[in-house]
Structure formats: structure tokens, C-alpha cells
Motif scaffolding. Structure first.
Motif, PDB file in Angstrom:
ATOM      1  N   THR A 107     -15.667 -16.377   9.370  1.00  0.00           N
ATOM      2  CA  THR A 107     -14.625 -15.994  10.313  1.00  0.00           C
ATOM      3  C   THR A 107     -13.641 -17.135  10.516  1.00  0.00           C
ATOM      4  N   ILE A 108     -12.365 -16.819  10.535  1.00  0.00           N
ATOM      5  CA  ILE A 108     -11.331 -17.788  10.873  1.00  0.00           C
ATOM      6  C   ILE A 108     -10.446 -17.186  11.959  1.00  0.00           C
ATOM      7  N   HIS A 109      -9.583 -18.007  12.545  1.00  0.00           N
ATOM      8  CA  HIS A 109      -8.611 -17.502  13.505  1.00  0.00           C
ATOM      9  C   HIS A 109      -7.258 -17.372  12.809  1.00  0.00           C
ATOM     10  N   SER A 110      -6.747 -16.151  12.775  1.00  0.00           N
ATOM     11  CA  SER A 110      -5.455 -15.898  12.155  1.00  0.00           C
ATOM     12  C   SER A 110      -4.972 -14.533  12.633  1.00  0.00           C
ATOM     13  N   ASP A 111      -3.944 -14.025  11.993  1.00  0.00           N
ATOM     14  CA  ASP A 111      -3.449 -12.683  12.278  1.00  0.00           C
ATOM     15  C   ASP A 111      -3.870 -11.794  11.106  1.00  0.00           C
ATOM     16  N   PRO A 112      -4.898 -10.945  11.284  1.00  0.00           N
ATOM     17  CA  PRO A 112      -5.409 -10.163  10.147  1.00  0.00           C
ATOM     18  C   PRO A 112      -4.367  -9.238   9.534  1.00  0.00           C
ATOM     19  N   ALA A 113      -3.485  -8.660  10.360  1.00  0.00           N
ATOM     20  CA  ALA A 113      -2.469  -7.746   9.823  1.00  0.00           C
ATOM     21  C   ALA A 113      -1.491  -8.496   8.927  1.00  0.00           C
ATOM     22  N   ARG A 114      -1.049  -9.672   9.344  1.00  0.00           N
ATOM     23  CA  ARG A 114      -0.096 -10.451   8.548  1.00  0.00           C
ATOM     24  C   ARG A 114      -0.766 -11.056   7.325  1.00  0.00           C
ATOM     25  N   LEU A 115      -2.034 -11.471   7.464  1.00  0.00           N
ATOM     26  CA  LEU A 115      -2.751 -11.991   6.309  1.00  0.00           C
ATOM     27  C   LEU A 115      -2.958 -10.893   5.274  1.00  0.00           C
ATOM     28  N   ARG A 116      -3.238  -9.691   5.740  1.00  0.00           N
ATOM     29  CA  ARG A 116      -3.369  -8.545   4.824  1.00  0.00           C
ATOM     30  C   ARG A 116      -2.039  -8.272   4.118  1.00  0.00           C
ATOM     31  N   GLN A 117      -0.936  -8.396   4.845  1.00  0.00           N
ATOM     32  CA  GLN A 117       0.378  -8.179   4.250  1.00  0.00           C
ATOM     33  C   GLN A 117       0.678  -9.224   3.183  1.00  0.00           C
ATOM     34  N   ILE A 118       0.306 -10.474   3.448  1.00  0.00           N
ATOM     35  CA  ILE A 118       0.501 -11.544   2.461  1.00  0.00           C
ATOM     36  C   ILE A 118      -0.273 -11.243   1.182  1.00  0.00           C
ATOM     37  N   LEU A 119      -1.554 -10.881   1.332  1.00  0.00           N
ATOM     38  CA  LEU A 119      -2.382 -10.599   0.164  1.00  0.00           C
ATOM     39  C   LEU A 119      -1.889  -9.371  -0.590  1.00  0.00           C
ATOM     40  N   THR A 120      -1.494  -8.345   0.147  1.00  0.00           N
ATOM     41  CA  THR A 120      -0.993  -7.126  -0.492  1.00  0.00           C
ATOM     42  C   THR A 120       0.255  -7.422  -1.311  1.00  0.00           C
ATOM     43  N   ASN A 121       1.165  -8.217  -0.748  1.00  0.00           N
ATOM     44  CA  ASN A 121       2.394  -8.565  -1.466  1.00  0.00           C
ATOM     45  C   ASN A 121       2.092  -9.356  -2.731  1.00  0.00           C
ATOM     46  N   LEU A 122       1.229 -10.367  -2.623  1.00  0.00           N
ATOM     47  CA  LEU A 122       0.960 -11.239  -3.768  1.00  0.00           C
ATOM     48  C   LEU A 122       0.188 -10.514  -4.871  1.00  0.00           C
ATOM     49  N   ILE A 123      -0.828  -9.741  -4.490  1.00  0.00           N
ATOM     50  CA  ILE A 123      -1.612  -9.024  -5.500  1.00  0.00           C
ATOM     51  C   ILE A 123      -0.768  -7.929  -6.145  1.00  0.00           C
ATOM     52  N   GLY A 124      -0.010  -7.199  -5.322  1.00  0.00           N
ATOM     53  CA  GLY A 124       0.866  -6.160  -5.867  1.00  0.00           C
ATOM     54  C   GLY A 124       1.906  -6.737  -6.796  1.00  0.00           C
ATOM     55  N   ASN A 125       2.460  -7.890  -6.436  1.00  0.00           N
ATOM     56  CA  ASN A 125       3.454  -8.552  -7.279  1.00  0.00           C
ATOM     57  C   ASN A 125       2.837  -8.990  -8.604  1.00  0.00           C
ATOM     58  N   ALA A 126       1.618  -9.526  -8.538  1.00  0.00           N
ATOM     59  CA  ALA A 126       0.928  -9.962  -9.759  1.00  0.00           C
ATOM     60  C   ALA A 126       0.668  -8.790 -10.695  1.00  0.00           C
ATOM     61  N   LEU A 127       0.244  -7.660 -10.146  1.00  0.00           N
ATOM     62  CA  LEU A 127      -0.011  -6.482 -10.980  1.00  0.00           C
ATOM     63  C   LEU A 127       1.276  -5.950 -11.603  1.00  0.00           C
ATOM     64  N   LYS A 128       2.371  -6.015 -10.851  1.00  0.00           N
ATOM     65  CA  LYS A 128       3.630  -5.487 -11.354  1.00  0.00           C
ATOM     66  C   LYS A 128       4.102  -6.223 -12.596  1.00  0.00           C
ATOM     67  N   PHE A 129       3.890  -7.549 -12.621  1.00  0.00           N
ATOM     68  CA  PHE A 129       4.395  -8.358 -13.727  1.00  0.00           C
ATOM     69  C   PHE A 129       3.328  -8.668 -14.778  1.00  0.00           C
ATOM     70  N   THR A 130       2.226  -7.918 -14.757  1.00  0.00           N
ATOM     71  CA  THR A 130       1.149  -8.114 -15.730  1.00  0.00           C
ATOM     72  C   THR A 130       0.962  -6.841 -16.547  1.00  0.00           C
ATOM     73  N   GLU A 131       0.999  -6.977 -17.860  1.00  0.00           N
ATOM     74  CA  GLU A 131       0.825  -5.827 -18.753  1.00  0.00           C
ATOM     75  C   GLU A 131      -0.535  -5.831 -19.432  1.00  0.00           C
ATOM     76  N   HIS A 132      -1.105  -7.010 -19.634  1.00  0.00           N
ATOM     77  CA  HIS A 132      -2.395  -7.138 -20.319  1.00  0.00           C
ATOM     78  C   HIS A 132      -3.272  -8.138 -19.559  1.00  0.00           C
ATOM     79  N   GLY A 133      -4.597  -7.909 -19.606  1.00  0.00           N
ATOM     80  CA  GLY A 133      -5.510  -8.838 -18.929  1.00  0.00           C
ATOM     81  C   GLY A 133      -5.788  -8.369 -17.525  1.00  0.00           C
ATOM     82  N   GLY A 134      -5.369  -9.149 -16.543  1.00  0.00           N
ATOM     83  CA  GLY A 134      -5.631  -8.729 -15.184  1.00  0.00           C
ATOM     84  C   GLY A 134      -5.248  -9.774 -14.153  1.00  0.00           C
TER      85      GLY A 134
END
Length: 240
Positions: A107-134
Motif C-alpha cells: 500500500t502507498i499513499h497516492s490518488d488511485p484514480a489519477r495513477l490509474r489514468q497514468i498507467l492507462t495512458n502509458l500502456i495504451g500508448n505503448a500498444l498503439k505504437f507496437t506491431e510485433h512483440g509486446g
């Protein structure tokens, strides 16, 4: 305003154009109509995401984006994001893996909604620009800093970013180059918002990349709670 108007106009033209085709009965058969509806739906989804990004950006820049500092579980939160985005990876035939490197706090102290938004943006961005591998998401404890910080790496095997574009990749309406925007779409707001959200939470986002081999976006977050920050100016003073 010019950039926003252009980005909004593009999906709106598609929505209105294909709606008019359906209204006038120009579709040859049911499959043809289904493709038009799919285009309308995709354009509407893109438009909604763009509007949400613009609203978030305006709140950040005006100092009115509120953030919390409450207990949240970083691994459980990352697992939820990976599960939600996993369908998108499967559709592209890509791997999407999550693991913990060593031991991290439950457990850490943070804003779970904003942390989720950060992860969603970064993972979604990575998938968008990846054609092979993962894409691989890893969580670790960065003990080299004092105090220690939580480190989250989002590593992809995608197209990568040229060295001369790394410094501007977090700027608003910025993508690697014009061909990137034409091929992959997007407004160039996602990474800018992600970077500013991380700063509001007392952290930062950095990137390392090599053209043709992929990129690694790294989020570092404090493990100690801020005193219930509410606005951008409060966070800057309490978390530095």
C-alpha cells in the motif's frame, strides 16, 4: 485552439459523413452498413477521448485539477489496468505482461484514480505504437533515492522515438513526426497530460527509446504521503 479545432473536426467529419450515407441509403448491403457504423462508433470514441483530454489539460493548466492522497495498492491497481487493456493487446496479437521486480509496498499513499489514468495512458500508448512483440509493465522499489520511491516501467518493442524528439515528446500536441500522426492517429495530448498528472502526485515520467527497438516510459512515485494535496500549487510545495 487551431490544433484542437483540427483534431475535433476530423472525427466529426467522419461521423457526419457516414451518418449521411446511411440516412440516404447508399450502403450496398448489411455488411457495408455495419462498416459505416463501426467507423462512426470509432470516430465517436476518439472524439470523446479527445474532449476528456482537453478537459483534463485545462484543469491542470488552471491549477484546478484536484488530487487525493489516500491509501491504494499499486500492484492491484496495475493489474486492473492490464486486465482492462488486455483485450486490445489480444486483438493486435501482442503480449501484455505484468510483474514485480523484487519487493514493493502493498500500500502507498497516492490518488488511485489519477495513477490509474497514468498507467492507462502509458500502456495504451505503448500498444498503439507496437506491431510485433509486446508490452511489459514492471513495478519495483527504487532504493537509490532518499526516500525510496516506487518505480513503474512500461517497456514496449515498438517503433521507438528518434533522439531529437525525446525532449519534446511530453509537449502538448506533439508526436514523433507527421507520419506518426497519420498512421497511428492521436492528438499528442496523452503524454503531456500523463507527465503533468505524475508531477501533481509528486512524481515524474521519463523515457528512454531507440528507433526500431522500442521505448521504456518510467514513472517514479513517492512512497510517503503528501498532506492531502488539493491543487497543483499545493502539491508543488508539499512534495518537492
Amino acid at each position: 485552439l487551431a490544433n484542437m479545432s483540427h483534431e475535433i473536426r476530423t472525427p466529426m467529419n467522419a461521423i457526419l459523413g457516414f451518418t449521411e450515407i446511411l440516412r440516404r441509403g447508399y450502403s450496398r448491403d448489411g455488411a457495408d452498413a455495419a462498416r459505416h457504423l463501426q467507423t462512426i462508433h470509432a470516430s465517436g470514441t476518439h472524439l470523446l477521448a479527445l474532449i476528456n483530454d482537453i478537459l483534463d489539460l485545462s484543469k491542470v493548466e488552471s491549477g484546478r485539477l484536484e488530487v487525493e492522497s489516500i491509501a491504494c495498492e499499486p500492484y492491484a491497481l496495475a493489474h486492473q489496468v492490464v486486465q482492462a487493456i488486455g483485450v486490445r493487446a489480444q486483438e493486435k496479437g501482442l503480449r501484455l505482461d505484468l510483474f514485480v521486480d523484487g519487493r514493493i509496498p502493498e500500500t502507498i499513499h497516492s490518488d488511485p484514480a489519477r495513477l490509474r489514468q497514468i498507467l492507462t495512458n502509458l500502456i495504451g500508448n505503448a500498444l498503439k505504437f507496437t506491431e510485433h512483440g509486446g508490452v511489459t509493465v514492471s513495478l519495483a522499489l527504487d532504493a537509490q533515492t532518499d526516500p525510496a520511491r516506487l518505480r513503474i516501467d512500461v517497456r514496449d518493442t515498438g517503433i521507438g522515438i528518434a533522439p531529437d524528439h525525446l525532449e519534446t515528446i511530453f509537449h502538448q500536441f506533439t508526436q514523433a513526426d507527421g507520419s506518426t500522426a497519420r498512421k497511428y492517429g492521436g492528438s499528442g495530448l496523452g503524454l503531456s497530460i500523463t507527465s503533468q498528472l505524475a508531477e501533481l502526485l509528486g512524481g515524474e515520467v521519463t523515457v528512454e527509446s531507440e528507433v526500431g527497438k522500442g521505448s521504456t516510459f518510467r514513472v517514479t512515485m513517492p512512497l510517503v504521503p503528501c498532506d492531502a494535496p488539493r491543487h497543483e500549487e499545493d502539491v508543488a510545495g508539499e512534495c518537492e
